[in-house]
Each structure stands twice: as C-alpha cells, then as structure tokens.
Design a protein around this motif. Structure first.
Motif, PDB file in Angstrom:
ATOM      1  N   THR A 134      37.739  33.975  51.183  1.00 31.87           N
ATOM      2  CA  THR A 134      39.051  33.822  50.534  1.00 31.87           C
ATOM      3  C   THR A 134      39.662  35.182  50.212  1.00 31.87           C
ATOM      4  N   ASP A 135      38.806  36.086  49.764  1.00 32.88           N
ATOM      5  CA  ASP A 135      39.301  37.434  49.460  1.00 32.88           C
ATOM      6  C   ASP A 135      39.895  38.082  50.709  1.00 32.88           C
ATOM      7  N   LEU A 136      39.196  37.867  51.828  1.00 29.99           N
ATOM      8  CA  LEU A 136      39.687  38.464  53.076  1.00 29.99           C
ATOM      9  C   LEU A 136      41.046  37.901  53.461  1.00 29.99           C
ATOM     10  N   VAL A 137      41.198  36.580  53.270  1.00 26.21           N
ATOM     11  CA  VAL A 137      42.492  35.967  53.576  1.00 26.21           C
ATOM     12  C   VAL A 137      43.579  36.591  52.696  1.00 26.21           C
ATOM     13  N   TRP A 138      43.255  36.766  51.413  1.00 25.50           N
ATOM     14  CA  TRP A 138      44.219  37.380  50.495  1.00 25.50           C
ATOM     15  C   TRP A 138      44.613  38.785  50.944  1.00 25.50           C
ATOM     16  N   VAL A 188      45.009  43.181  44.439  1.00 26.03           N
ATOM     17  CA  VAL A 188      44.114  42.931  45.561  1.00 26.03           C
ATOM     18  C   VAL A 188      42.998  43.986  45.624  1.00 26.03           C
ATOM     19  N   ALA A 189      43.374  45.241  45.316  1.00 27.23           N
ATOM     20  CA  ALA A 189      42.430  46.344  45.489  1.00 27.23           C
ATOM     21  C   ALA A 189      41.358  46.367  44.411  1.00 27.23           C
ATOM     22  N   MET A 190      41.612  45.727  43.281  1.00 23.65           N
ATOM     23  CA  MET A 190      40.626  45.839  42.196  1.00 23.65           C
ATOM     24  C   MET A 190      39.312  45.146  42.527  1.00 23.65           C
ATOM     25  N   LYS A 191      39.347  44.222  43.480  1.00 26.45           N
ATOM     26  CA  LYS A 191      38.099  43.599  43.927  1.00 26.45           C
ATOM     27  C   LYS A 191      37.171  44.654  44.542  1.00 26.45           C
ATOM     28  N   VAL A 192      37.784  45.641  45.177  1.00 20.68           N
ATOM     29  CA  VAL A 192      37.010  46.643  45.898  1.00 20.68           C
ATOM     30  C   VAL A 192      36.500  47.754  44.990  1.00 20.68           C
TER      31      VAL A 192
END
Lengths: 268, 252
Positions: free
Chosen positions: A126-130, A183-187
């Motif tokens: 799901t993260d990748l789709v986002w 989005v970037a905070m996941k990384v």
C-alpha cells in the motif's frame, strides 16, 4: 533479494525522486524551516489519526496540508514575527502536542521510533502505491508549475507584473511539500524528512549549471543516499532512516571538494 | 492627453500606509511611444506609484486604467539571484516566457551584450545585469517598458550609456517607457516628459520646463538651483520635512 528489501529500495528511490524537485525549490526559496515545521506537524497527524480512528496516513496528509495553509495565513497576518520564528513555534508546538497525545493513548501501542526516524523496512505494498501515486501527481503538477515557480523564486514582483498568479503558485508549491512530507516520513521519519529535501539539493548545487540540472543531480544524489544507507544499515545493523541521512551528508561533504564551475573566475 | 489612447493612466490615486499619505490624488498618463520620467526625492512615492501602475498593489482610492492586453516589460529596482540557484543569462531571459536561442541572442545584441548568453547571472556586473534584464523585457515585445531606477549601482558613464540605450530602443521599437530616476540631469536628453513627484505631482512637462520649475527647485534644493541660471519665481506652496504641503494649498 528479499521482498521487504526490494520494497524498501523502491520506496526509498521513489521518495528520493519526489524530494529532488521540491528540495531544490526549498533550498532556492530558503524554506527549510517550512519543511521542518510540516514534518514535525506530521507526528501530530499520527496522533490525531489514531484518536479519530482513521489510518495514520490520512491523519498525516490532512495535518500537513492544514499546517501548510495555517503557516501561509499566519505569515500574512503576523508581520511582527519573522517566518523562521513562526515556523519554529509551529514545528515544535505540533511535535510536542503529538508526543503528549500519543502518550495518553494507552490502548494503542505504537512504535514511536518508527515515526520519528522512519521504518523503511516495514514498507508495504500500500505504501508503494501511495508513493507511486504521489510521484505521478507531483510530476504532473511540477511540470505545470515549473516555469512560474522559478520566475516567482527569482523575483516575485517581476513574475506578478508579467501576469503570473504569485499567490496561487506559492500555495500549490506548499501543498506539494506537505504531500511529499507525509509520504517521505515513512522512509526517514518526521525528524529527518527535511534532510532528504535539503541535503541532495545542496549537494547538487556544486555540480549544476542550470536549475533543471540541479534537480536531476539532486535526484541521483538522493537515490545514491537511499541505496547506500539501505546497504549500510543491513551490513552494520544500524537504523535505516538515519543511515540514509548519514550517507547523504557524506555525499554533501564530498561535493564540497568539487569547485563549482561558475565560481571560477569569469573572463570579461 | 486623450484617455482612450493612453497605454496606462492613473486617476486620482491615493495610497495611505500606517497613517501616512504616500500618494495624494496622483494623475498620470503614458501615451504610446513616449518616454516619461518620474523624479522625486527618496520616499516620495515613486516606487509606490509604479507598483500601482503595474498592478502589484492596490490604491486606497482612485483607479488605474490599462489598455486591454497591454504588453509590459518590467525592470525591477533590484534583482539579486541567490548564489544557490544556478541560473545563466539564457534561463533568465526565458524566465516568464519561452524564446528560442536566436531570439535570445538577438535581444542581447540589441542591448549590446551578446557575449553574456551563457554567463551565470551572479557573475554579471550591475550594468550588465540591467542590460540583460532589458533584453529579457524586450523579448516580450513590450508596448510599455517600466524601469525602476535602472541605473542603480552603475557608474556615471555607465548610467549615461544606459539612458542612451533606452532612448535608442524607443526609437527603434516605438515602445513607451516609464522610468523612475533620481537624476533629472542625466535623463533630460532621453525623456519626453518629466513628472516631479513628492507624494503629489509637484510639476510636470518637458524636461526643460521642469528644470526651471520652482517646485522642482524647491524639492531638489539650493545646490541644483545654484547650478542653473538665476531667474525670478515664486512658490505656490512649500514642503515641510515630511514632504507634505505645508501651507495647505492643494492642487496645481
């Protein structure tokens, strides 16, 4: 390669691509503190998302967008405070509020470290789709925004005098930063998101002759940092988010050794 | 001047900022092809007026009428490109609109600096930057060029050259020019009409007539007056330190 590693790499590379054009404008427009404020507010978004029982992701995106709008409005109506002061207050106020709210939620056990410093190895499909959707959206909007935003960055009045809707361009850009932060905070997590915007762009400056070159080089530097940080963290068993930022910082330091071509004496 | 033919006209513009009246019922017209120079002391409201004419700010009263679809080329008072932004002259020329390299080159030739096409903007001298900005404005094929103190940071000979260049551009292209200047003596030869502003329009007309106008002399002080021939005149009003009309006399 394991699936989770591949997903981590793809997510990291995607975020590096997203961060490059926006990071360059953040550096050109001296908006690092703005990015920082949004990133810190993201933690408040996590808390609000959990409280309202919606996915943290929605909490983060909405909180970042609202914070961006709030900062624009505050900047306009608080001429007494310099913007870095204002951004500092909002950044830490939001971060602290987020921490306090999270600590009060006894029923929820969350991995605070993952939010603060990122959890790229836990990236799911799901993260990748986002990330993919955000990449598409940012790419489209930036293509439309590029020339006017650059004109506004060089001289806002000049741009306005020649028919560019400065306020609208500015707002669109801020909303994009809010989206990419979310989005970037996941990384790399809320504490390190700004570094992903700023460091590759600053590194690219040493090698670029045009604004467009700077974006391309920033993207390459960012992707190199992601790949290097990921590999390093696996080999040395270090946290991935900080490892990525360490590699980016090393690349920046290496870049300092390079003499920018346009600072060489210009023959008249 | 008939309003219908003017490129831009201001009618009774009033601007107040924090209790001060910056512009007090200012009227102004710029007709196609004419060079109008706005002079006045520091803080007289020259830049404020220019910003209104460009549509960058709003007046508290009065209105600005622009010819529909007017093509404006604008040279701001100060343009500093942050060294962190890698920008060469070619990219600066195409900042707000696309232009092919031959057109960019031709515009630079017109202002006398074709060799700068690929120079970083940050490496330009003050005079070179103004010429490049002029070329940038020309690429829009402007009907009206607006220049806010175009000779700031340029040495004396460079200033005279720049004014001659502006005059030549007007002759060749027939565009109107509205410029702000401190120095009437320098712009005299290159201007059709002078408007002397000190919050209100003190006097206006051809440079020769403005030069000997009592208001102009009162504004620019005895030194300027001493440089000129002695002649008899009387003031119809005086200015206090803030530049306001001290005797309460209103218009001209």
């Amino acid at each position: 390669m394991d699936d989770f590693l591949l997903r981590a790499l793809v997510a990291g590379l995607g975020v590096a691509l997203l961060a490059a054009p926006l990071g360059c404008f953040v550096v050109w427009r001296r908006m690092a503190y703005f990015g920082e404020a949004l990133a810190h507010a993201a933690l408040l978004g996590v808390a609000l998302g959990l409280m309202l029982d919606v996915a943290p992701r929605f909490g983060i995106v909405v909180t970042c967008l609202v914070t961006a709008l709030l900062l624009v409005a505050l900047g306009r109506h608080q001429p007494r405070l310099a913007s870095d002061t204002l951004f500092g207050i909002v950044a830490h106020g939001a971060l602290a509020t987020g921490l306090v709210l999270l600590s009060r939620m006894e029923s929820v056990r969350i991995d605070l470290f993952a939010y603060l410093f990122g959890d790229i190895l836990a990236v799911g499909p799901t993260d990748l789709v986002w990330i993919g959707l955000t990449l598409l959206l940012v790419g489209l909007v930036m293509a439309w925004l590029w020339r006017p935003l650059l004109a506004v960055t060089v001289h806002a009045d000049l741009a306005a005098a020649e028919g560019i809707a400065v306020a609208r361009v500015h707002l669109a850009f801020m909303l994009l930063i809010a989206l990419v932060t979310a989005v970037a905070m996941k990384v790399v997590g809320v504490l390190l998101v700004t570094s992903l915007l700023v460091i590759p762009a600053a590194t690219a400056r040493h090698f670029a002759r045009t604004p467009e070159q700077m974006v391309v080089i920033a993207a390459l530097v960012g992707m190199l940092a992601v790949a290097g940080g990921l590999a390093g963290s696996l080999g040395l068993d270090t946290p991935t988010g900080p490892s990525i930022v360490v590699v980016a910082t090393l690349l920046f330091a290496l870049g300092l050794l390079h003499t920018p071509r346009d600072e060489a004496p210009v023959s008249r | 001047m008939a309003e219908s033919t003017a490129l831009v006209s201001a009618e009774h513009l009033v601007v107040r900022r924090s209790g001060k009246t910056l512009l007090d019922s200012v009227d102004l017209d710029v007709a196609p092809g004419e060079i109008v120079t706005l002079i006045g002391p520091n803080g007289a409201g020259k830049t404020t007026l220019v910003r209104l004419l460009l549509g960058l700010d709003r007046a508290d009263a009065g209105r600005v009428i622009r010819k529909p679809g007017l093509r404006v080329g604008y040279l701001p008072q100060r343009l500093q490109v942050d060294p962190v932004l890698p920008l060469d002259v070619s990219r600066l020329l195409t900042l707000t609109r696309r232009a092919r390299v031959p057109a960019q080159h031709a515009a630079l030739v017109e202002v006398g600096v074709p060799h700068l096409l690929h120079s970083p903007v940050q490496s330009l001298s003050g005079g070179e930057l103004q010429r490049v900005l002029l070329a940038r404005a020309l690429l829009a094929d402007p009907e009206l060029l607006v220049l806010d103190e175009p000779t700031q940071g340029i040495d004396f000979t460079g200033q005279a050259e720049l004014y001659r260049l502006i005059a030549r551009l007007r002759e060749r292209r027939g565009c109107a020019v509205l410029m702000v200047s401190h120095d009437l003596h320098l712009v005299m030869a290159a201007t059709d009409r002078v408007i002397c502003l000190n919050h209100h329009v003190c006097c206006h007309g051809e440079p020769e007539s403005v030069r000997v106008h009592p208001e102009y002399l009162a504004l620019f002080g005895p030194k300027v007056a001493a440089d000129l021939a002695v002649y008899a005149h009387h003031h119809d009003h005086a200015h206090d330190l803030s530049g306001a009309v001290a005797d309460g006399h209103e218009g001209h």
